[in-house]
Design a protein around this motif. Structure first.
Motif, PDB file in Angstrom:
ATOM      1  N   HIS A 116     -29.699 -75.945  10.238  1.00 26.09           N
ATOM      2  CA  HIS A 116     -30.020 -74.572  10.654  1.00 26.09           C
ATOM      3  C   HIS A 116     -29.917 -73.714   9.405  1.00 26.09           C
ATOM      4  O   HIS A 116     -28.823 -73.470   8.891  1.00 26.09           O
ATOM      5  N   LEU A 118     -30.371 -70.398   7.684  1.00 27.35           N
ATOM      6  CA  LEU A 118     -30.519 -68.937   7.740  1.00 27.35           C
ATOM      7  C   LEU A 118     -30.022 -68.282   6.453  1.00 27.35           C
ATOM      8  O   LEU A 118     -30.714 -67.482   5.830  1.00 27.35           O
ATOM      9  N   THR A 119     -28.816 -68.652   6.053  1.00 34.14           N
ATOM     10  CA  THR A 119     -28.115 -67.961   4.963  1.00 34.14           C
ATOM     11  C   THR A 119     -28.826 -68.143   3.628  1.00 34.14           C
ATOM     12  O   THR A 119     -29.392 -69.196   3.349  1.00 34.14           O
ATOM     13  N   GLY A 124     -25.274 -63.891   4.406  1.00 33.43           N
ATOM     14  CA  GLY A 124     -25.615 -64.545   5.663  1.00 33.43           C
ATOM     15  C   GLY A 124     -25.518 -63.620   6.858  1.00 33.43           C
ATOM     16  O   GLY A 124     -26.231 -63.788   7.836  1.00 33.43           O
ATOM     17  N   SER A 125     -24.635 -62.633   6.768  1.00 33.09           N
ATOM     18  CA  SER A 125     -24.407 -61.853   7.988  1.00 33.09           C
ATOM     19  C   SER A 125     -25.464 -60.775   8.202  1.00 33.09           C
ATOM     20  O   SER A 125     -25.503 -60.178   9.269  1.00 33.09           O
ATOM     21  N   PHE A 150     -25.854 -72.630   1.253  1.00 36.33           N
ATOM     22  CA  PHE A 150     -24.651 -72.827   2.092  1.00 36.33           C
ATOM     23  C   PHE A 150     -25.032 -73.393   3.467  1.00 36.33           C
ATOM     24  O   PHE A 150     -24.500 -72.972   4.496  1.00 36.33           O
ATOM     25  N   THR A 152     -25.146 -76.285   6.192  1.00 37.03           N
ATOM     26  CA  THR A 152     -24.500 -77.527   6.618  1.00 37.03           C
ATOM     27  C   THR A 152     -25.554 -78.624   6.783  1.00 37.03           C
ATOM     28  O   THR A 152     -26.595 -78.396   7.412  1.00 37.03           O
ATOM     29  N   ASP A 364     -15.248 -60.256  11.429  1.00 36.43           N
ATOM     30  CA  ASP A 364     -15.249 -58.787  11.282  1.00 36.43           C
ATOM     31  C   ASP A 364     -16.528 -58.199  11.859  1.00 36.43           C
ATOM     32  O   ASP A 364     -16.500 -57.170  12.539  1.00 36.43           O
TER      33      ASP A 364
HETATM   34  C1  LIG Z   1     -18.262 -74.198   6.811  1.00 36.77           C
HETATM   35  C2  LIG Z   1     -19.479 -73.329   6.795  1.00 36.77           C
HETATM   36  C3  LIG Z   1     -20.683 -73.832   7.263  1.00 36.77           C
HETATM   37  C4  LIG Z   1     -21.835 -73.043   7.214  1.00 36.77           C
HETATM   38  N1  LIG Z   1     -23.024 -73.578   7.634  1.00 36.77           N
HETATM   39  C5  LIG Z   1     -24.147 -72.807   7.620  1.00 36.77           C
HETATM   40  C6  LIG Z   1     -25.394 -73.328   8.094  1.00 36.77           C
HETATM   41  O1  LIG Z   1     -25.496 -74.475   8.526  1.00 36.77           O
HETATM   42  N2  LIG Z   1     -26.486 -72.534   8.051  1.00 36.77           N
HETATM   43  C7  LIG Z   1     -26.438 -71.256   7.577  1.00 36.77           C
HETATM   44  O2  LIG Z   1     -27.457 -70.577   7.588  1.00 36.77           O
HETATM   45  N3  LIG Z   1     -25.264 -70.730   7.108  1.00 36.77           N
HETATM   46  C8  LIG Z   1     -24.125 -71.475   7.122  1.00 36.77           C
HETATM   47  N4  LIG Z   1     -22.943 -70.961   6.655  1.00 36.77           N
HETATM   48  C9  LIG Z   1     -22.928 -69.640   6.074  1.00 36.77           C
HETATM   49  C10 LIG Z   1     -22.447 -68.606   7.091  1.00 36.77           C
HETATM   50  O3  LIG Z   1     -23.367 -68.461   8.126  1.00 36.77           O
HETATM   51  C11 LIG Z   1     -22.251 -67.302   6.315  1.00 36.77           C
HETATM   52  O4  LIG Z   1     -21.141 -67.496   5.475  1.00 36.77           O
HETATM   53  C12 LIG Z   1     -21.991 -66.137   7.245  1.00 36.77           C
HETATM   54  O5  LIG Z   1     -23.163 -65.779   7.938  1.00 36.77           O
HETATM   55  C13 LIG Z   1     -21.497 -64.916   6.477  1.00 36.77           C
HETATM   56  O6  LIG Z   1     -22.327 -64.641   5.412  1.00 36.77           O
HETATM   57  P1  LIG Z   1     -21.665 -64.446   3.966  1.00 36.77           P
HETATM   58  O7  LIG Z   1     -20.780 -65.609   3.674  1.00 36.77           O
HETATM   59  O8  LIG Z   1     -22.760 -64.160   3.035  1.00 36.77           O
HETATM   60  O9  LIG Z   1     -20.706 -63.225   4.144  1.00 36.77           O
HETATM   61  P2  LIG Z   1     -21.010 -61.709   3.853  1.00 36.77           P
HETATM   62  O10 LIG Z   1     -22.187 -61.256   4.609  1.00 36.77           O
HETATM   63  O11 LIG Z   1     -21.010 -61.504   2.379  1.00 36.77           O
HETATM   64  O12 LIG Z   1     -19.709 -61.043   4.456  1.00 36.77           O
HETATM   65  C14 LIG Z   1     -18.411 -61.392   3.907  1.00 36.77           C
HETATM   66  C15 LIG Z   1     -17.348 -60.526   4.511  1.00 36.77           C
HETATM   67  O13 LIG Z   1     -17.559 -59.181   4.161  1.00 36.77           O
HETATM   68  C16 LIG Z   1     -17.125 -58.335   5.202  1.00 36.77           C
HETATM   69  N5  LIG Z   1     -18.290 -57.530   5.609  1.00 36.77           N
HETATM   70  C17 LIG Z   1     -19.547 -57.607   5.107  1.00 36.77           C
HETATM   71  N6  LIG Z   1     -20.342 -56.688   5.688  1.00 36.77           N
HETATM   72  C18 LIG Z   1     -19.584 -56.027   6.577  1.00 36.77           C
HETATM   73  C19 LIG Z   1     -19.821 -54.967   7.486  1.00 36.77           C
HETATM   74  N7  LIG Z   1     -21.014 -54.378   7.606  1.00 36.77           N
HETATM   75  N8  LIG Z   1     -18.800 -54.558   8.256  1.00 36.77           N
HETATM   76  C20 LIG Z   1     -17.592 -55.142   8.163  1.00 36.77           C
HETATM   77  N9  LIG Z   1     -17.297 -56.146   7.317  1.00 36.77           N
HETATM   78  C21 LIG Z   1     -18.263 -56.574   6.521  1.00 36.77           C
HETATM   79  C22 LIG Z   1     -16.622 -59.233   6.334  1.00 36.77           C
HETATM   80  O14 LIG Z   1     -15.231 -59.384   6.207  1.00 36.77           O
HETATM   81  C23 LIG Z   1     -17.311 -60.535   6.041  1.00 36.77           C
HETATM   82  O15 LIG Z   1     -16.577 -61.640   6.520  1.00 36.77           O
HETATM   83  C24 LIG Z   1     -21.761 -71.716   6.706  1.00 36.77           C
HETATM   84  C25 LIG Z   1     -20.534 -71.201   6.272  1.00 36.77           C
HETATM   85  C26 LIG Z   1     -19.411 -71.986   6.310  1.00 36.77           C
HETATM   86  C27 LIG Z   1     -18.113 -71.396   5.845  1.00 36.77           C
END
Ligand SMILES: Cc1cc2nc3c(=O)[nH]c(=O)nc-3n(C[C@H](O)[C@H](O)[C@H](O)COP(=O)(O)OP(=O)(O)OC[C@H]3O[C@@H](n4cnc5c(N)ncnc54)[C@H](O)[C@@H]3O)c2cc1C
Length: 380
Positions: A116, A118-119, A124-125, A150, A152, A364
Motif C-alpha cells: 500500500h 501512499l507515503t 505521509g499524514s 517508507f 511496508t 496526534d
Molecule cells: C512501521 C511502519 C510501516 C509503514 N508502512 C507504510 C506503508 O506500507 N505504506 C505507506 O504509505 N506508509 C507507511 N508508513 C508510513 C506512515 O504511513 C507515515 O509515517 C504516517 O502517515 C505519518 O507520516 P510521516 O511519518 O511523514 O509523519 P508526519 O506527517 O511528518 O508527522 C509527524 C508528526 O508530526 C506531528 N504533526 C504533523 N502535522 C501535524 C498536525 N497538522 N497536527 C498535529 N500534529 C502534527 C504529529 O505528531 C505527527 O506524528 C509506515 C510507517 C511505519 C512506522
C-alpha cells in the motif's frame, strides 16, 4: 491461561490456528519473507474474510491473526499479513470488478505480495502534499512518475496499490488509485531500509520513472483516491492492531512465568505488590485491546460500513497503540537487564509498539480528527 476477554468460540479458533501454524514452524524458522508468506498462505491465512466459510468472517480473521502471533510467528510477519488483508484486500474487494479481482487472485494464494504505497519522502499524514503524478494518455493509459517511501513490503512486493495525483491543487478529487505491476519497466525498488520496528517485514521506497500503467489498472474512477484512502485507513485503524494480540499474550505469559519463578529478597518476585500490579496492568491493556478489536470485527460482521465507523476506528487504533506501549513498558521494567539482552528470551520490543502510534495515521492527527467529528472547529 486466562482468556482475558476472549469468548469461548474465538478462544477455540485462536488455539486451532495456533496449532496449525505450530505445525509449520520448521518451514518458517529462518526462512526468507517470501517463503514464510507462502507457507502461511498455504494454510489459508491470506484468504479474504468474505471469501471464507466463517459466519462472522472479520472476527474469525482477527482470531486467526491472534493464533498466528500466539504460535510465535514474528510480529513483522503478523503485521504484514494483517495489513494486506484488512488494509489492501478488503477495501479492493469492495471496489474492483470481478475481472480485476480475479487478476489479483495470486494475493490470496501468497504468490503475489501486495503493498500500500501512499507515503512519500515529504510526508505521509498529508496525502494532498504528494507529488507523484499520473498523466492520462490519449488511449486511456497512464504514465506515472514519482517516488513512494517508507512502504511496508515494497522490496518484495509484486503489485502496489498506489495513490497518484491526477489533478493539481488540494481538492478532494485530485488523487487517483492504481494497482501497479512492480515488475513493469521504469519501476525501481530500493534495498530494504534498516528499520527498527517489525524487522521481519522489509520496508523500502519505490521509484516510478514514466511508468506505463494500462487504464484498467486504475482503481475506480479518476479522482477517487481520497475516498478509497478513507476506506483503507478506516479498515486499518479498526483492525490492523489485531497483529499485536498474539505477541502481547506471549509476552504476558512469559512475564508471569518470570515473576513467579524469579526469587529475590527471599521470596518470588511476583509476591511483590508492585510487580503484581504491573502484571495486572499488562493484563488490562491486553483485555481492553482484545475487546476493542473483536468488538470492531463484530460490528463489521454485522454490516456496518468501515467509513461510517471512522471515528470509532481511530479511537480503537489510538487506544490500542497507547496500551501496547504501556504494556511493553511494564514488561521491560519487570525483565530488568534481560529486557535488553537477546539470549535471555525476555527482550522487549520497544520499537514495534511505538511505531503503532505513527502508521495508519499518526495518533496526534487522529485525535484532531476525532475532536473535529465531535464538533470542534479544528483543522489539521
Ligand atoms: C512501521 C511502519 C510501516 C509503514 N508502512 C507504510 C506503508 O506500507 N505504506 C505507506 O504509505 N506508509 C507507511 N508508513 C508510513 C506512515 O504511513 C507515515 O509515517 C504516517 O502517515 C505519518 O507520516 P510521516 O511519518 O511523514 O509523519 P508526519 O506527517 O511528518 O508527522 C509527524 C508528526 O508530526 C506531528 N504533526 C504533523 N502535522 C501535524 C498536525 N497538522 N497536527 C498535529 N500534529 C502534527 C504529529 O505528531 C505527527 O506524528 C509506515 C510507517 C511505519 C512506522
Amino acid at each position: 491461561m486466562s482468556a482475558l476477554g476472549l469468548d469461548g468460540d474465538w478462544a477455540e479458533r485462536v488455539q486451532a490456528t495456533q496449532r496449525r501454524v505450530e505445525g509449520v514452524t520448521d518451514a518458517l524458522q529462518g526462512a526468507d519473507f517470501r517463503t514464510q508468506w507462502k507457507t502461511l498462505a498455504d494454510l489459508g491465512l491470506l484468504a479474504t474474510p468474505m471469501d471464507t466459510a466463517a459466519s462472522d468472517p472479520m472476527a474469525a480473521t482477527v482470531a486467526d491473526i491472534e493464533g498466528l502471533g500466539r504460535a510465535g510467528v514474528a510480529p513483522g510477519i503478523c503485521y504484514a499479513v494483517t495489513s494486506q488483508i484488512f488494509g489492501i484486500q478488503l477495501p479492493l474487494r469492495a471496489v474492483l470488478d470481478e475481472a480485476a479481482w480475479k487478476r489479483l487472485g495470486g494475493a490470496l494464494t501468497g504468490d503475489v505480495v501486495l503493498c500500500h504505497a501512499l507515503t512519500e519522502d515529504g510526508g505521509g499524514s498529508d496525502p494532498l502534499s504528494m507529488t507523484t503524478r499520473a498523466v492520462r494518455e490519449a488511449g486511456g493509459d497512464y504514465r506515472i512518475t514519482g517516488r513512494k517511501a517508507f512502504i511496508t513490503a515494497a522490496p518484495v512486493a509484486d503489485r502496489a496499490l498506489i495513490f497518484a495525483r491526477t489533478d493539481e491543487g488540494r481538492h478532494p478529487f485530485a488523487l487517483t488509485p492504481f494497482l501497479v505491476d512492480l515488475h513493469a519497466e521504469g519501476v525501481t525498488r530500493s534495498a530494504p531500509f534498516a528499520k527498527l520496528p517489525l524487522p521481519d517485514v522489509p520496508m523500502g521506497a519505490i521509484d516510478f520513472d514514466d511508468v506505463l500503467v494500462p487504464g484498467d489498472q486504475r482503481v475506480g474512477e479518476e479522482g477517487s483516491g481520497l475516498a478509497l484512502l478513507a476506506t483503507t485507513t478506516a479498515w486499518e485503524r479498526a483492525l490492523l492492531l489485531a497483529y499485536a494480540l498474539g505477541p502481547m499474550q506471549r509476552v504476558l505469559d512469559r512475564t508471569i512465568d518470570w515473576a513467579r519463578g524469579r526469587v529475590h529478597f527471599g521470596r518470588p518476585m511476583g509476591a511483590s505488590h508492585l510487580v503484581a500490579a504491573r502484571i495486572s496492568d499488562m493484563a488490562l491493556a491486553l483485555f481492553r485491546s482484545r475487546q476493542l478489536l473483536y468488538g470492531m470485527a463484530r460490528r463489521l460482521d454485522a454490516g456496518e460500513r468501515p467509513r461510517r465507523l471512522a471515528t470509532d476506528a481511530a479511537l480503537t487504533k489510538i487506544s490500542i497503540s497507547q496500551d501496547y506501549a504501556e504494556f511493553t513498558r511494564h514488561a521491560t521494567a519487570l525483565g530488568g537487564v534481560r529486557s535488553f539482552v537477546e539470549e535471555t528470551g525476555l527482550t522487549a520490543d520497544l520499537f514495534g509498539p511505538m511505531a503503532s502510534a505513527t502508521y495508519a495515521g499518526p495518533n496526534d492527527l487522529l485525535r484532531i480528527g476525532v475532536a473535529r467529528d465531535l464538533g470542534l472547529p479544528v483543522l489539521n
